[in-house]
Enzyme design. Structure first.
Site, PDB file in Angstrom:
ATOM      1  CE1 TYR A 109      28.361  65.192 -49.081  1.00 52.32           C
ATOM      2  CE2 TYR A 109      29.180  66.128 -51.119  1.00 52.32           C
ATOM      3  CZ  TYR A 109      28.140  65.850 -50.269  1.00 52.32           C
ATOM      4  OH  TYR A 109      26.863  66.227 -50.613  1.00 52.32           O
ATOM      5  NE  ARG A 162      18.227  58.919 -50.936  1.00 49.75           N
ATOM      6  CZ  ARG A 162      19.114  59.922 -50.808  1.00 49.75           C
ATOM      7  NH1 ARG A 162      20.366  59.719 -50.421  1.00 49.75           N
ATOM      8  NH2 ARG A 162      18.744  61.153 -51.064  1.00 49.75           N
ATOM      9  CE  LYS A 180      25.008  65.772 -47.654  1.00 53.36           C
ATOM     10  NZ  LYS A 180      24.672  66.311 -48.971  1.00 53.36           N
ATOM     11  CD  GLU A 251      21.931  65.321 -46.551  1.00 54.38           C
ATOM     12  OE1 GLU A 251      21.903  66.549 -46.322  1.00 54.38           O
ATOM     13  OE2 GLU A 251      21.961  64.831 -47.694  1.00 54.38           O
ATOM     14  CG  ASP A 252      21.452  60.957 -47.383  1.00 59.71           C
ATOM     15  OD1 ASP A 252      21.020  61.817 -48.172  1.00 59.71           O
ATOM     16  OD2 ASP A 252      22.590  60.473 -47.476  1.00 59.71           O
ATOM     17  CG  ASP A 274      21.367  68.669 -48.646  1.00 59.99           C
ATOM     18  OD1 ASP A 274      21.364  69.704 -49.327  1.00 59.99           O
ATOM     19  OD2 ASP A 274      22.322  67.879 -48.606  1.00 59.99           O
ATOM     20  CG  ASP A 275      18.875  63.985 -49.533  1.00 61.45           C
ATOM     21  OD1 ASP A 275      19.979  63.858 -50.044  1.00 61.45           O
ATOM     22  OD2 ASP A 275      18.663  63.805 -48.306  1.00 61.45           O
ATOM     23  CG  ASN A 423      26.035  61.430 -55.243  1.00 64.99           C
ATOM     24  OD1 ASN A 423      26.769  61.625 -56.189  1.00 64.99           O
ATOM     25  ND2 ASN A 423      25.307  62.375 -54.683  1.00 64.99           N
TER      26      ASN A 423
HETATM   27  N1  LIG Z   1      23.856  64.982 -56.652  1.00 66.73           N
HETATM   28  C1  LIG Z   1      23.229  65.294 -55.549  1.00 66.73           C
HETATM   29  O1  LIG Z   1      23.442  66.366 -54.953  1.00 66.73           O
HETATM   30  C2  LIG Z   1      22.242  64.350 -54.987  1.00 66.73           C
HETATM   31  C3  LIG Z   1      22.091  63.091 -55.495  1.00 66.73           C
HETATM   32  N2  LIG Z   1      21.157  62.251 -54.966  1.00 66.73           N
HETATM   33  C4  LIG Z   1      21.129  60.890 -55.465  1.00 66.73           C
HETATM   34  O2  LIG Z   1      19.913  60.625 -56.110  1.00 66.73           O
HETATM   35  C5  LIG Z   1      19.638  59.243 -56.003  1.00 66.73           C
HETATM   36  C6  LIG Z   1      18.178  59.057 -55.657  1.00 66.73           C
HETATM   37  O3  LIG Z   1      17.883  59.620 -54.419  1.00 66.73           O
HETATM   38  P1  LIG Z   1      16.356  59.763 -53.951  1.00 66.73           P
HETATM   39  O4  LIG Z   1      15.596  60.590 -54.903  1.00 66.73           O
HETATM   40  O5  LIG Z   1      16.366  60.178 -52.550  1.00 66.73           O
HETATM   41  O6  LIG Z   1      15.887  58.258 -54.061  1.00 66.73           O
HETATM   42  P2  LIG Z   1      14.414  57.680 -54.166  1.00 66.73           P
HETATM   43  O7  LIG Z   1      14.484  56.268 -53.806  1.00 66.73           O
HETATM   44  O8  LIG Z   1      13.474  58.579 -53.429  1.00 66.73           O
HETATM   45  O9  LIG Z   1      14.070  57.823 -55.727  1.00 66.73           O
HETATM   46  C7  LIG Z   1      14.619  57.034 -56.720  1.00 66.73           C
HETATM   47  C8  LIG Z   1      13.725  57.158 -57.941  1.00 66.73           C
HETATM   48  O10 LIG Z   1      14.368  56.535 -59.048  1.00 66.73           O
HETATM   49  C9  LIG Z   1      13.451  55.665 -59.654  1.00 66.73           C
HETATM   50  N3  LIG Z   1      14.165  54.587 -60.315  1.00 66.73           N
HETATM   51  C10 LIG Z   1      14.888  53.593 -59.762  1.00 66.73           C
HETATM   52  N4  LIG Z   1      15.407  52.800 -60.711  1.00 66.73           N
HETATM   53  C11 LIG Z   1      14.990  53.309 -61.896  1.00 66.73           C
HETATM   54  C12 LIG Z   1      15.175  52.936 -63.248  1.00 66.73           C
HETATM   55  N5  LIG Z   1      15.913  51.875 -63.581  1.00 66.73           N
HETATM   56  N6  LIG Z   1      14.583  53.696 -64.205  1.00 66.73           N
HETATM   57  C13 LIG Z   1      13.838  54.762 -63.876  1.00 66.73           C
HETATM   58  N7  LIG Z   1      13.644  55.173 -62.611  1.00 66.73           N
HETATM   59  C14 LIG Z   1      14.206  54.450 -61.641  1.00 66.73           C
HETATM   60  C15 LIG Z   1      12.543  55.168 -58.556  1.00 66.73           C
HETATM   61  O11 LIG Z   1      11.358  54.682 -59.125  1.00 66.73           O
HETATM   62  P3  LIG Z   1      10.138  54.103 -58.254  1.00 66.73           P
HETATM   63  O12 LIG Z   1       9.546  55.314 -57.614  1.00 66.73           O
HETATM   64  O13 LIG Z   1       9.271  53.500 -59.263  1.00 66.73           O
HETATM   65  O14 LIG Z   1      10.732  53.157 -57.273  1.00 66.73           O
HETATM   66  C16 LIG Z   1      12.374  56.470 -57.769  1.00 66.73           C
HETATM   67  O15 LIG Z   1      11.366  57.252 -58.330  1.00 66.73           O
HETATM   68  C17 LIG Z   1      20.617  58.668 -54.992  1.00 66.73           C
HETATM   69  O16 LIG Z   1      21.618  57.967 -55.674  1.00 66.73           O
HETATM   70  C18 LIG Z   1      21.223  59.883 -54.348  1.00 66.73           C
HETATM   71  O17 LIG Z   1      22.565  59.695 -53.973  1.00 66.73           O
HETATM   72  C19 LIG Z   1      20.310  62.624 -53.962  1.00 66.73           C
HETATM   73  C20 LIG Z   1      20.428  63.854 -53.412  1.00 66.73           C
HETATM   74  C21 LIG Z   1      21.445  64.791 -53.847  1.00 66.73           C
HETATM   75  C1  LIG Z   2      24.564  64.386 -52.169  1.00 62.31           C
HETATM   76  C2  LIG Z   2      23.476  63.850 -51.378  1.00 62.31           C
HETATM   77  O1  LIG Z   2      22.945  64.531 -50.528  1.00 62.31           O
HETATM   78  C3  LIG Z   2      23.025  62.504 -51.623  1.00 62.31           C
HETATM   79  O2  LIG Z   2      23.482  61.846 -52.562  1.00 62.31           O
HETATM   80  O3  LIG Z   2      22.178  62.055 -50.860  1.00 62.31           O
HETATM   81 MG   LIG Z   3      21.788  63.407 -49.213  1.00 62.79          MG
END
Ligand SMILES: NC(=O)C1=CN([C@@H]2O[C@H](COP(=O)(O)OP(=O)(O)OC[C@H]3O[C@@H](n4cnc5c(N)ncnc54)[C@H](OP(=O)(O)O)[C@@H]3O)[C@@H](O)[C@H]2O)C=CC1
Ligand SMILES: CC(=O)C(=O)O
Ligand SMILES: [Mg+2]
Length: 569
Positions: A109, A162, A180, A251-252, A274-275, A423
């Site tokens: 993972y 993603r 997963k 997922e993703d 999941d995200d 991540n």
């Molecule tokens: N710990 C966990 O269990 C999980 C972690 N994650 C992690 O979360 C991260 C994001 O995933 P996800 O939400 O799907 O991605 P998205 O692309 O949907 O969202 C990313 C967001 O971050 C914003 N962003 C990017 N750069 C900056 C910055 N410098 N300052 C402020 N905001 C910023 C983007 O802004 P804008 O909209 O303006 O482009 C967007 O709103 C990934 O790294 C993923 O691995 C995800 C799921 C689970």
């Molecule tokens: C943990 C997870 O689901 C992610 O980073 O997308």
């Molecule tokens: Mg994920």
């Protein structure tokens, strides 16, 4: 597709019915026991002479397999070694994984799976799960019929756009559903034959992959718009028909598709993203544990989320739902959560086209009341103005929680909750050792990917993992045992509350927001019980279970990786 059949014997024993013999049996990862086939089985299944003389046990095999993984230095080589073991002997793979879950989870993972997905076409050995491409349009049902086993209960589906914070990895994204589902089997005991990883490989816009002669995926630009929706609709209906008892975990997917697919199919089949939803529950759990440690109730916290994408919006929704349950409403509810995207704080005097961001956009008056009317509304300004008690990162951008911001948090709050959740590890908004230094060891930390414990003064601080791996296995198991027709928000609230309740007194005293990953299976069982209860109370359980019946139903649904005696089918 074939059945996987276990017969219960009158004396209470169980036997596995095996349809293969000889070399074909040894080559089948579900039935293979390697050197552990007994002398009687070796005769009955035509294995004599195909194995060395000594009859092993799973314990000794696990020692040997673990030794060979430990010998490898490069985590990616460990990943390849573990995948090979999974392809050879799944029972042994899960035994080794469970026996060494803390050591091996970072391999199967995050973070190593991220590297594996990036290198997938170059390390590819053998297919696992199903790959659906636009070439299958009109015959997806038939393709699903090629799945190895017939009673699939759980699919993890990705369209690869993603993958963690690494973007569009095309067919390489398949490492994520596989990883997963490995967690589902290890933590929730879902039998491997009941799981199916599925890559919805609609192409890639990653030019480097399209140009790579070794690329294994569908070598076209991504399908989009109505053609994408039509193909996914066909897949969903084929899943319904082929596997009517299955739950689907999306997922993703990239944000736009993530929200749309979730909403479009939420009522067609039991499914969740999941995200958006699993991540939200782990974040809420971290907040609730933080409240237990500091004594400041969630309703009095000021929460800032950096990143307003799938994960950030999902987190904001679930925390808001919890706050509403606790009685918060109106402007106080709006002000409790501040979300930022790459353009800064979400405020309605900015142009915000994204409907999901608008759910958490502050009225300009509210921003003005907090001194954020003019000038920058970046994270530094927001932290300085709001003095948040909690800062969560889902930006996918490393280093976005820099020293001045963390120091400002620590100046305003004795024990700030700080969760850089992006991540894999390299994309974490901050490194735990830095945050601990900048806050004089006072931060309550949770990170998306695993980090080593940090020595500080005369103690060593364990870093809790704020990862949806603490949530989705319990949600899936709870949903499956209660035969949930839909996965509701109350099921995720229940999962979050239960995860927080599973943090023991020792961890609370040490300022840990999450249990150790070593306890993942125990925590998953607890989360599953709360989820089954919530499914029943929400009226979505086709098998509503009394509280007293839930533990036994969960125990009966869980597989332990050990060999069963075999009989020819
Ligand atoms: N710990 C966990 O269990 C999980 C972690 N994650 C992690 O979360 C991260 C994001 O995933 P996800 O939400 O799907 O991605 P998205 O692309 O949907 O969202 C990313 C967001 O971050 C914003 N962003 C990017 N750069 C900056 C910055 N410098 N300052 C402020 N905001 C910023 C983007 O802004 P804008 O909209 O303006 O482009 C967007 O709103 C990934 O790294 C993923 O691995 C995800 C799921 C689970
Ligand atoms: C943990 C997870 O689901 C992610 O980073 O997308
Ligand atoms: Mg994920």
């Amino acid at each position: 597709m074939e059945p996987y059949r276990v017969v219960e014997e009158a004396q209470g024993g169980r036997k596995l019915l095996v349809p293969y013999r000889g070399a074909r049996l040894l080559a089948h990862p579900i039935y293979n026991k390697g050197t552990a086939f007994t002398p009687e089985e070796r005769v009955a299944f035509g294995l004599d002479g195909l194995l060395p003389s000594a009859v092993g046990t799973i314990d000794r095999q696990a020692v040997r397999a673990h030794e060979s993984i430990r010998r490898k230095e490069d985590p990616l080589e460990k990943y390849i070694g573990l995948s090979a073991l999974q392809d050879r002997n799944e029972t042994l793979f899960y035994r080794v994984l469970l026996d060494h879950i803390e050591e091996l989870l970072p391999i199967v993972y995050t973070p190593t799976v991220g590297r594996a997905c990036q290198r997938y076409s170059h390390i590819y050995r053998r297919g696992r799960g199903l790959w659906i491409t636009p070439e299958h349009a009109g015959r997806i049902d038939q393709v699903l019929g090629n799945a190895p086993f017939d009673d699939v209960r759980l699919l993890v589906v990705t369209d690869n756009e993603r993958i963690l914070g690494l973007g569009d990895l095309g067919a390489g994204g398949m490492g994520i559903p596989i990883g997963k589902l490995a967690i589902y089997t290890a933590a929730a005991g879902i039998h491997p034959t009941r799981t199916l990883p599925l890559s919805f490989d609609v192409g890639t816009d990653n030019q480097a992959l399209l140009d790579d002669p070794l690329y294994i995926g569908y070598r076209q630009r991504r399908l989009r718009g109505p053609a994408y929706d039509a193909l996914l609709d066909e897949l969903v209906h084929a899943i319904r028909r082929r596997f009517p008892r299955a739950l689907v975990q999306w997922e993703d997917f990239k944000k736009g598709n993530a929200f749309r697919v979730l909403d479009r199919h939420r009522a067609t089949l039991p499914s969740f993203n999941d995200d958006i939803e699993g991540t939200a529950a782990v974040a809420l759990a971290g907040m609730l544990t933080g409240a237990r440690i500091t004594g400041i109730p969630l309703t009095q916290q000021r929460i800032v989320i950096l990143g307003a994408g799938a994960a950030g919006v999902g987190i904001a929704r679930l925390i808001r739902a919890e706050l509403e349950r606790a009685g918060l409403a109106g402007p106080a509810l709006t002000a409790a959560i501040a979300c930022l995207d790459s353009g800064g704080l979400l405020v309605d005097d900015r142009r915000i086209d994204d409907e999901h961001k608008r759910e958490f956009t502050w009225p300009a008056d509210l921003a003005r009341a907090h001194g954020l009317a003019d000038g920058p509304r970046d994270l530094a300004a927001v932290v300085s103005a709001l003095r948040p008690t909690a800062l969560l990162g889902t930006s996918g951008e490393p280093g976005t929680f820099p020293e001045p911001i963390i120091r400002a948090m620590a100046a305003a709050t004795r024990r700030p909750v700080i969760m850089p959740m992006s991540n894999p590890s390299d994309l974490s908004e901050a490194r735990p050792a830095d945050v601990i230094t900048w806050t004089d060891g006072r931060a309550l930390l949770g990170t998306g990917s695993p980090f080593h414990p940090v020595p500080f003064g005369n103690r060593t601080i364990r870093i809790g993992q704020a990862n949806n791996a603490f949530i989705f296995p319990g949600v899936g198991l709870g949903a499956l045992v209660s035969e949930a027709r839909q996965i509701t928000q109350t099921m995720f609230l229940a999962a979050a509350e239960r995860l927080a309740a599973e943090v023991d007194a020792h961890d609370l005293a040490a300022g840990c927001l999450f249990p150790s990953v070593a306890h993942l299976r125990r925590v998953t069982v607890a989360v599953a019980a709360s989820v089954a209860r919530a499914a029943r109370d929400a009226g979505v359980a086709a098998r509503p279970l009394d509280d007293a019946a839930i533990p036994a139903a969960i125990a009966a649904a869980m597989w332990e990786p050990s060999y069963l005696p075999m009989e020819p089918a």
